[in-house]
Design an enzyme around this catalytic site. Structure first.
Site, PDB file in Angstrom:
ATOM      1  N   SER A 124       0.961  -1.163  -0.153  1.00  0.00           N
ATOM      2  CA  SER A 124       0.124  -0.097  -0.084  1.00  0.00           C
ATOM      3  C   SER A 124       0.731   1.289   0.048  1.00  0.00           C
ATOM      4  CB  SER A 124      -0.877   0.162   1.460  1.00  0.00           C
ATOM      5  OG  SER A 124      -1.388   1.301   1.262  1.00  0.00           O
TER       6      SER A 124
ATOM      7  N   TYR B  14      -2.779  -0.407   9.993  1.00  0.00           N
ATOM      8  CA  TYR B  14      -2.954  -0.803   8.666  1.00  0.00           C
ATOM      9  C   TYR B  14      -1.466  -0.718   7.827  1.00  0.00           C
ATOM     10  CZ  TYR B  14      -4.066  -1.002   3.658  1.00  0.00           C
ATOM     11  OH  TYR B  14      -4.133  -1.226   2.329  1.00  0.00           O
TER      12      TYR B  14
END
Length: 325
Positions: free
Chosen positions: A130, A157
């Site tokens: 990501s 995350y």
């Protein structure tokens, strides 16, 4: 093109469904894996899966990737030598409320896939990272490069995604199978995730409800259309590193757009104005994302084709096909 099936984890997800479709379109056999959790509306996942069901060469396995014995058996019994690992618990804000969901899906799940790959002769594992690994950085004159420091995540995350990269680097060195990690930048388009801003804004604008604009509208994102993301994924899948190699690639649009400009573009696509409530930035959010895509371009010729206005038009056309009145 390699022979044998490709396993796509997260196949009922936004990116996973589109990747599976692209692989099927070119004649691949695809084994989808998904747990169909309820992080967002499971009917959307079911509808995505329904687009794949019945297609020649496709099968779906309903399974938790963190079930290491089941993952091991699937890779062994299928004979798959290529895996596109997209399954994960997504969402920055949700990670603040439900951290253990990320421990299971993103840490235990990734390790489960790594173990299954190394014990069963997988020749290329492509996995989702990501842009969040870059942390909170201001927009500068150039995009974020894969060689930039990534040691200051601002959400759990992001930390789990960086952990995935480090786990993969160690496994590639230890066990000699090639891996490619993909740092996605704000993916959007038809069949997208309801927790993404453009999706939630659309729902509220069409319902005549006000939208909450975080960061006082000063944030910017490198919005990347789903078809361009899939171009990058499949291009990387077809170009594995040498045995024992591990590479990281940004997949983005290389053209950050301010949040207020995105909202104006979305309003034009929907033909409806939004009532805006300005809010401060939320914990875990980052100010901007901006992908340097030179490395991916050098490998695959990747060049994003769909600009934001065109992509949001496509999303607006898709909306009533799923959200029927």
């Amino acid at each position: 093109m390699s022979t044998g099936p490709v396993i796509v984890t997260g196949a009922a997800g936004f990116i996973g469904m589109h990747v599976a479709e692209r692989l099927l379109d070119r004649g691949e056999t695809v084994i989808g894996v998904d747990v169909f959790n309820d992080y967002y509306d499971p009917t959307l996942k079911a509808a995505r899966a329904a687009r794949l069901d019945g297609r020649q060469g496709f099968s779906m396995v309903r399974m938790d990737i963190a079930d290491d014995a089941a993952m091991m058996a699937l890779v062994r019994d299928s004979g798959a030598k290529r895996i596109v690992h997209l399954a994960a618990q997504a969402g920055v804000r949700y990670s603040i409320e439900n951290p253990f969901a990320y421990q299971r899906s993103n840490l235990a799940g990734h390790l489960s896939v790594l173990e299954a790959a190394r014990h069963n002769g997988v020749t290329h594992l492509v996995y989702a990272s990501s842009s969040s690994v870059y942390g909170d950085r201001p927009l500068a004159g150039a995009g974020f490069k894969e060689t930039d420091p990534v040691d200051a995540p601002v959400s759990l995350y992001a930390a789990t995604k960086r952990a995935n990269e480090l786990m993969s680097i160690s496994y590639a060195k230890l066990y000699g199978f090639p891996m490619s990690g993909l740092r996605f930048f704000t993916v959007y388009g038809p069949w997208g995730r309801p927790d993404m801003a453009y999706y939630g804004f659309t729902q509220k604008i069409l319902n005549g409800e006000p939208i909450e604009v975080y960061g006082e509208g000063k944030m910017a994102r490198d919005f990347t259309y789903i078809d361009d993301i899939v171009d990058g994924i499949v291009g990387v899948l077809d170009n594995p590193p040498a045995p024992g190699g591990h590479e990281l690639y940004n997949i983005g649009d290389n053209d950050p757009v301010g949040l207020m400009e995105m909202i104006t573009t979305l309003e034009a696509a929907l033909g409806q104005q939004a009532t805006k409530i300005m809010r401060p930035m939320q914990p875990g959010d980052v100010t901007a994302t901006y992908a340097d895509i030179d490395k991916l371009n050098a490998l695959t010729g990747y060049k994003p084709k769909v600009k934001l206005a065109q992509g949001l038009d496509q999303f607006a056309k898709w909306w009533p096909t799923f959200h029927k009145a």
